[in-house]
Scaffold this motif. Structure first.
Motif, short mmCIF file in Angstrom:
data_model
loop_
_atom_site.label_atom_id
_atom_site.label_comp_id
_atom_site.label_asym_id
_atom_site.label_seq_id
_atom_site.Cartn_x
_atom_site.Cartn_y
_atom_site.Cartn_z
N ALA A 1 8.57 5.50 -2.70
CA ALA A 1 8.35 6.93 -2.56
C ALA A 1 6.86 7.25 -2.51
O ALA A 1 6.06 6.66 -3.24
N THR A 2 6.49 8.17 -1.62
CA THR A 2 5.10 8.59 -1.49
C THR A 2 5.01 10.11 -1.55
O THR A 2 6.03 10.81 -1.43
N SER A 3 3.80 10.60 -1.72
CA SER A 3 3.58 12.04 -1.76
C SER A 3 3.93 12.66 -0.41
O SER A 3 3.65 12.07 0.65
N ARG A 4 4.52 13.85 -0.43
CA ARG A 4 4.89 14.53 0.80
C ARG A 4 3.84 15.57 1.22
O ARG A 4 4.10 16.41 2.08
N ARG A 5 2.68 15.51 0.62
CA ARG A 5 1.61 16.41 1.05
C ARG A 5 1.20 16.11 2.48
O ARG A 5 1.25 14.97 2.93
N ARG A 6 0.78 17.16 3.15
CA ARG A 6 0.44 16.99 4.56
C ARG A 6 -0.71 16.01 4.75
O ARG A 6 -0.71 15.18 5.65
N ARG A 7 -1.71 16.14 3.90
CA ARG A 7 -2.83 15.21 3.94
C ARG A 7 -2.90 14.48 2.61
O ARG A 7 -3.58 14.90 1.69
N ARG A 8 -2.18 13.41 2.51
CA ARG A 8 -2.18 12.66 1.26
C ARG A 8 -3.23 11.55 1.34
O ARG A 8 -3.46 10.96 2.40
N ALA A 9 -3.85 11.30 0.22
CA ALA A 9 -4.85 10.23 0.17
C ALA A 9 -4.17 8.87 0.23
O ALA A 9 -3.11 8.67 -0.36
N LYS A 10 -4.75 7.96 0.99
CA LYS A 10 -4.21 6.61 1.10
C LYS A 10 -5.35 5.61 1.12
O LYS A 10 -6.18 5.60 2.02
N THR A 11 -5.42 4.79 0.09
CA THR A 11 -6.38 3.70 0.01
C THR A 11 -5.65 2.48 -0.56
O THR A 11 -4.56 2.59 -1.12
N ASP A 12 -6.28 1.31 -0.43
CA ASP A 12 -5.70 0.11 -1.03
C ASP A 12 -5.59 0.24 -2.54
O ASP A 12 -4.64 -0.27 -3.15
N LYS A 13 -6.54 0.93 -3.15
CA LYS A 13 -6.50 1.14 -4.59
C LYS A 13 -5.27 1.96 -4.99
O LYS A 13 -4.54 1.62 -5.92
N ILE A 14 -5.04 3.07 -4.28
CA ILE A 14 -3.88 3.92 -4.58
C ILE A 14 -2.58 3.16 -4.32
O ILE A 14 -1.63 3.22 -5.11
N ASP A 15 -2.53 2.42 -3.20
CA ASP A 15 -1.31 1.67 -2.87
C ASP A 15 -1.04 0.58 -3.90
O ASP A 15 0.12 0.31 -4.24
N GLY A 16 -2.11 -0.08 -4.38
CA GLY A 16 -1.93 -1.11 -5.40
C GLY A 16 -1.35 -0.56 -6.68
O GLY A 16 -0.46 -1.17 -7.29
N GLU A 17 -1.84 0.60 -7.11
CA GLU A 17 -1.30 1.22 -8.32
C GLU A 17 0.15 1.66 -8.12
O GLU A 17 0.97 1.54 -9.03
N ALA A 18 0.47 2.16 -6.93
CA ALA A 18 1.85 2.57 -6.64
C ALA A 18 2.80 1.37 -6.68
O ALA A 18 3.93 1.48 -7.17
N LEU A 19 2.33 0.22 -6.21
CA LEU A 19 3.15 -0.98 -6.25
C LEU A 19 3.42 -1.41 -7.70
O LEU A 19 4.53 -1.82 -8.04
N VAL A 20 2.40 -1.33 -8.54
CA VAL A 20 2.58 -1.70 -9.95
C VAL A 20 3.60 -0.77 -10.61
O VAL A 20 4.49 -1.21 -11.36
N ARG A 21 3.49 0.53 -10.35
CA ARG A 21 4.44 1.48 -10.94
C ARG A 21 5.85 1.22 -10.44
O ARG A 21 6.83 1.31 -11.19
#
Length: 389
Positions: free
Chosen positions: A112-132
């Motif tokens: 699941a990802t944020s449904r905001r129109r302009r959501r931030a996406k970086t490797d750092k954010i993606d890495g934390e999302a994977l851990v969660r």
């Protein structure tokens, strides 16, 4: 007098006592980002990186995390790793398992990802999302993400034949169309590059204004024919190897033989069905349809209720083949219950929605074939090759 009732405490479905170091890998050609959450570090996630492809550096970093946690807590915790399925394949996952590290490969589209129109996406954010996502998965939370069933190296290698044949066939089509396009620009039509007398007929061709073919155009078409003949030879070799693989599979599994026994299913369709889908275990028909990307996707919110079509989230090669097989099923199995269902549905719609209905037929056909090869449920009205002779 009060009565004290001793209640039996049953174990919770969702676990909370997870003693492990949770690690996610964000992989790229140049850099591997390692995001970790360790016991005794609160809710702070640490981030490290190693050069892309540096497997030794990755193992050293994981070992360093274990040593740091052991120094801090006095206990040694296991490492649990998660990574997304992608271009890197499964070799890193297999290397981790070889070292005794628990590893998971997740379908990135299932997180699941944020449904905001302009959501931030970086490797750092993606890495934390994977851990969660890994934490929620290990706690037993339902439908938090979809883990990929990693094929064995042998299963992965067997699938290359059907996929290589598809790539070669697409390239053959491009060369044929290029040759026809070059000739059409000179007013020539009706030339078939796949015929065996293609070289002889090329010498006999005349332009639309009755001229011989220009020298450079003729030389270009000749080079196109050279590449086309090489492709035809490679396709023939791949089909020979595929026949050997199917024959070897039949010695350990009856599934390819059962599929080939049905009228309208040849070696190409039987091999794709087996190598891309039916070699796997499925618990129910919904899982089968979902794997092919043929499961329906409803949209319901308040009084709004409509279908968005199939999910297309599964195996694209399998889905494409099933659509083709559904059309052939109508031709070769016209008296089957599935073909009759299709005709009745089209008749009820006034002859419309054939493309939509053929997708539904493909889903029904896949489920019927799965039941046929796994449980022996005969497809109603289907004719076998033996019976058609």
């Amino acid at each position: 007098m009060s009565i004290i009732v001793n209640k039996t405490v049953e174990p919770a479905t969702i676990r909370t006592d997870l003693g492990a170091i949770f690690v996610s890998l964000e992989l790229s050609r140049s850099l591997w980002l390692i995001t970790s959450l360790s016991p005794g570090a609160g809710e702070k996630m640490s981030k490290h990186s190693v050069l892309g492809g540096d497997l030794t550096g990755l193992f050293e970093r994981l070992k360093g995390l274990q040593e740091k946690v052991q120094t801090r807590t006095g206990q040694k915790y296991p490492v649990v790793v998660i990574q997304e399925a992608g271009l890197d394949g499964f070799w890193i996952h297999r290397a981790l398992l070889t070292e005794g590290i628990e590893s998971h490969v997740v379908d990135p589209a299932s997180i699941a990802t944020s449904r905001r129109r302009r959501r931030a996406k970086t490797d750092k954010i993606d890495g934390e999302a994977l851990v969660r996502a890994l934490l929620a998965y290990k706690r037993g939370e339902p439908r938090v993400c979809a883990m990929v069933r990693v094929p064995t190296p042998e299963e992965e290698d067997r699938r290359r034949l059907s996929r290589e044949r598809k790539a070669l066939t697409n390239e053959r089509v491009r060369h044929v169309n290029r040759i026809k396009g070059l000739l059409f620009g000179q007013g020539v039509s009706g030339y078939e590059p796949l015929r065996r007398d293609r070289r002889q007929r090329l010498e006999e061709l005349r332009t639309g204004d009755n001229r011989i073919l220009p020298a450079h155009l003729k030389a270009q078409i000749g080079r196109e024919l050279d590449r086309l003949e090489l492709l035809l030879d490679q396709i023939k070799k791949v089909e020979g190897e595929r026949a050997e693989v199917v024959a070897s599979i039949q010695t350990i599994s009856p599934v390819p033989g059962l599929l080939l026994g049905l009228k309208g299913i040849g070696e190409e369709f039987a091999s794709i069905l087996w190598l891309e889908c039916l070699y796997r275990h499925f618990d129910n028909r919904r899982q089968v349809a979902a794997y092919a990307g043929l499961a329906p996707t409803p949209w319901q919110s308040g009084s709004t209720d409509h279908e968005q079509g199939v999910s297309k989230s599964g195996n694209p090669r399998l889905r494409t083949m099933l659509i083709q097989l559904a059309w052939l099923w109508l031709r070769h199995q016209p008296d089957s219950a599935l073909a009759q269902w299709f005709r009745e549905r089209i008749k009820a719609n006034g002859g419309r929605l054939k493309k939509t209905t053929i997708v539904a037929l493909a889903r029904k056909l896949l489920v019927a074939l799965w039941k046929y090869v796994t449980a022996g449920v005969v497809i109603e009205g289907a004719v076998t090759n033996t019976a058609s002779r």
